[in-house]
Scaffold this motif. Structure first.
Motif, short mmCIF file in Angstrom:
data_model
loop_
_atom_site.label_atom_id
_atom_site.label_comp_id
_atom_site.label_asym_id
_atom_site.label_seq_id
_atom_site.Cartn_x
_atom_site.Cartn_y
_atom_site.Cartn_z
N CYS A 41 10.51 15.71 2.34
CA CYS A 41 10.14 17.00 3.21
C CYS A 41 10.44 16.63 5.05
CB CYS A 41 9.32 17.53 2.75
SG CYS A 41 7.50 16.91 3.07
N GLU A 42 10.60 15.37 5.21
CA GLU A 42 10.49 14.94 6.88
C GLU A 42 9.16 15.38 7.40
OE1 GLU A 42 14.89 15.54 8.07
OE2 GLU A 42 15.30 14.32 6.66
N ARG A 43 8.32 16.22 6.88
CA ARG A 43 6.98 16.43 7.51
C ARG A 43 6.44 15.20 7.87
NH1 ARG A 43 5.48 21.64 4.05
NH2 ARG A 43 3.71 22.49 5.52
N TRP A 44 5.53 15.53 9.04
CA TRP A 44 4.38 14.43 10.02
C TRP A 44 3.67 14.07 8.14
CZ3 TRP A 44 5.56 11.39 13.53
CH2 TRP A 44 6.81 12.41 14.63
N VAL A 45 3.11 12.89 8.35
CA VAL A 45 2.11 12.67 7.14
C VAL A 45 1.20 12.13 8.03
CG1 VAL A 45 3.52 12.72 5.52
CG2 VAL A 45 2.77 10.76 6.21
N PRO A 46 -0.40 11.78 7.39
CA PRO A 46 -1.43 11.03 7.93
C PRO A 46 -0.87 10.05 8.03
CG PRO A 46 -2.55 13.00 6.62
CD PRO A 46 -1.04 12.71 6.30
N ASN A 47 -1.36 8.99 8.71
CA ASN A 47 -1.02 7.49 8.42
C ASN A 47 -2.28 7.49 10.28
OD1 ASN A 47 0.09 7.46 11.78
ND2 ASN A 47 1.17 9.26 10.84
N GLU A 48 -2.57 5.52 10.20
CA GLU A 48 -2.70 5.53 11.18
C GLU A 48 -3.06 5.09 12.50
OE1 GLU A 48 -5.85 3.20 9.69
OE2 GLU A 48 -6.36 2.75 11.81
N LEU A 49 -1.74 5.33 12.85
CA LEU A 49 -1.52 5.45 14.50
C LEU A 49 -2.29 7.06 14.68
CD1 LEU A 49 -0.36 4.75 17.17
CD2 LEU A 49 1.46 5.97 16.49
N PHE A 50 -1.49 7.89 13.85
CA PHE A 50 -2.62 8.79 14.57
C PHE A 50 -3.98 9.21 14.60
CE2 PHE A 50 1.17 12.11 13.61
CZ PHE A 50 1.88 11.66 14.16
N ARG A 51 -4.62 8.26 13.69
CA ARG A 51 -5.82 7.55 13.41
C ARG A 51 -7.33 7.26 15.21
NH1 ARG A 51 -5.53 8.40 8.07
NH2 ARG A 51 -5.10 5.80 8.30
N MET A 81 0.97 -1.16 -0.26
CA MET A 81 0.03 -0.05 0.54
C MET A 81 0.79 1.09 -0.24
SD MET A 81 -3.32 -0.48 0.11
CE MET A 81 -4.46 0.10 1.56
N ALA A 82 0.14 2.40 -0.85
CA ALA A 82 0.98 3.26 -1.24
C ALA A 82 0.31 4.98 -0.06
CB ALA A 82 1.69 3.79 -1.85
N LYS A 83 0.75 5.80 0.07
CA LYS A 83 0.17 7.08 -0.25
C LYS A 83 0.66 8.18 -0.84
CE LYS A 83 1.36 7.86 4.71
NZ LYS A 83 0.38 7.46 6.13
N ASN A 84 0.12 9.11 -1.02
CA ASN A 84 1.43 10.61 -1.13
C ASN A 84 0.89 11.62 -0.12
OD1 ASN A 84 -0.23 9.65 -3.73
ND2 ASN A 84 2.10 10.65 -4.12
N CYS A 85 2.48 11.54 -0.05
CA CYS A 85 2.74 13.16 0.83
C CYS A 85 1.92 14.38 0.71
CB CYS A 85 4.21 13.36 0.84
SG CYS A 85 4.42 14.72 1.89
N PRO A 86 1.66 14.80 2.00
CA PRO A 86 0.15 16.24 1.36
C PRO A 86 0.82 17.65 1.27
CG PRO A 86 0.10 14.58 3.81
CD PRO A 86 0.95 14.57 3.10
N HIS A 87 2.47 17.22 1.45
CA HIS A 87 2.83 18.17 1.61
C HIS A 87 3.54 18.97 0.25
CE1 HIS A 87 1.61 18.84 6.49
NE2 HIS A 87 3.18 16.94 5.84
N CYS A 88 4.91 17.53 -0.13
CA CYS A 88 5.39 17.20 -1.33
C CYS A 88 5.68 16.46 -2.31
CB CYS A 88 6.95 17.39 -1.10
SG CYS A 88 6.90 15.80 -0.31
N GLY A 89 3.87 15.39 -2.39
CA GLY A 89 3.75 14.45 -3.35
C GLY A 89 4.33 13.47 -3.28
N GLN A 90 5.17 13.80 -1.91
CA GLN A 90 6.48 12.13 -2.25
C GLN A 90 5.78 10.59 -2.68
OE1 GLN A 90 9.77 11.88 -2.50
NE2 GLN A 90 10.61 10.18 -1.83
N LEU A 91 5.54 10.06 -2.86
CA LEU A 91 5.09 8.77 -2.53
C LEU A 91 5.83 8.14 -1.12
CD1 LEU A 91 3.27 6.70 -4.15
CD2 LEU A 91 4.95 5.42 -5.12
N ASP A 126 5.36 4.78 1.87
CA ASP A 126 4.75 3.74 2.53
C ASP A 126 3.60 4.02 3.20
OD1 ASP A 126 5.55 0.64 2.91
OD2 ASP A 126 4.37 1.39 4.61
N ASP A 127 2.49 3.49 3.13
CA ASP A 127 1.64 3.75 3.81
C ASP A 127 1.65 3.53 5.60
OD1 ASP A 127 -1.36 4.25 3.31
OD2 ASP A 127 -2.10 1.74 4.65
N ALA A 128 2.40 3.07 5.67
CA ALA A 128 2.30 3.34 7.29
C ALA A 128 3.37 3.98 7.97
CB ALA A 128 3.28 1.71 7.50
#
Ligand SMILES: [Zn+2]
Length: 227
Positions: free
Chosen positions: A22-32, A1-11, A13-15
C-alpha cells in the motif's frame, strides 16, 4: 524478523519504512529514534532515510564512472599519484557540498553527520585507489592520506569565499593540481565540474534524509528494497 503493515496487513521486513503493497509509512526502529518534527518532515516530503555510510557508498560508486581524471590527463599532460588522489578528494567534495546544501539532516546532529560523511567518503576513496594502484599499501600511509584528505576538504571550503568565479577557479586548480600545472583551462574545468555536480545532483540529494550512523541498519535494507 518480520512485521505486518498496520494499514493493509502485508507481511514486511522488520527494517522496512514503507509498506511494499500500500506504500504507506509503517512503524520502524528509525522513527522511534527521531523527534516528531523530523518524522513529519520525512513523511510530508517523502524523503528516503540514509546513513552517512550508505550515501558515501553511493557517491564512491558514482566516482568510478568519472571522466574528470581522464580529461585532466589530456589537459595537463599526465598527473602524479598525489594529483590523482587530490582529484578524487575534490570530486567527492563536489558531492559532499551538494549533500550539505540539499539533503535534510536529523535535528541537532548536522555537524556530526557531515563529519562522519566526510570521513566515510575519504575512507572509500583511499580504499578504491589502493585497489586500483599498488601505491598505497600500508596502514600508515592510509592514515596520512586520510589526514591530507581532511585538510584538502577544509581548504576547498575557501572556494566559497572567493570574490569571483575566476578566482575561485584558480584557487581550485592550485589546491588540486598544484600551482605549477594549474592552467586556466583546467582551473575553469574544475570549477565547472563543481557547479555542474551541484546542479545535476540537487534533486536527488534533496530527497535524502541523513541520520546518524547507528540510527538504523542500512545493510539490512540494501538489496531487499529499492532505496
Ligand atoms: Zn500496507
Amino acid at each position: 524478523m518480520a512485521k505486518n503493515c498496520p494499514h493493509c496487513g502485508q507481511l514486511l521486513d522488520d527494517a522496512a519504512f514503507k509498506c511494499s503493497r500500500c506504500e504507506r509509512w509503517v512503524p520502524n526502529e528509525l522513527f522511534r529514534r527521531l523527534c516528531a518534527e523530523d518524522i513529519t518532515l520525512i513523511k510530508n516530503s517523502d524523503l528516503t532515510p540514509f546513513t552517512p555510510s550508505l550515501v558515501a557508498a553511493m557517491v564512491i560508486d558514482l566516482l568510478k564512472d568519472s571522466s574528470l581524471n581522464r580529461r585532466l590527463q589530456e589537459v595537463g599532460g599526465g598527473l602524479s599519484g598525489k594529483q590523482e588522489f587530490n582529484l578524487l578528494v575534490f570530486e567527492s567534495y563536489c558531492h559532499f557540498n551538494g549533500i550539505g546544501h540539499s539533503a535534510k539532516k536529523k535535528r541537532s546532529c548536522r555537524d556530526t553527520i557531515m563529519h562522519t560523511l566526510r570521513d566515510k567518503l575519504l575512507a572509500g576513496i583511499i580504499e578504491s585507489s589502493s585497489e586500483r594502484t599498488s601505491r598505497i599499501k600500508h596502514e600508515e600511509s592510509m592514515h596520512s592520506l586520510g589526514r591530507e584528505g581532511r585538510l584538502l576538504y577544509d581548504r576547498l571550503e575557501d572556494v566559497w569565499k572567493m570574490p569571483s568565479p575566476f578566482e575561485a577557479s584558480e584557487h581550485l586548480a592550485s589546491m588540486v593540481i598544484g600551482d605549477e600545472q594549474a592552467t586556466i583551462d583546467n582551473a575553469v574545468y574544475l570549477f565547472t565540474h563543481l557547479m555542474h555536480t551541484l546542479r545535476s545532483m540537487e534533486e536527488i540529494y534533496a530527497g535524502i534524509f541523513l541520520v546518524e550512523e547507528d540510527d538504523f541498519d542500512w545493510q539490512a535494507l540494501v538489496g531487499r528494497y529499492a532505496l
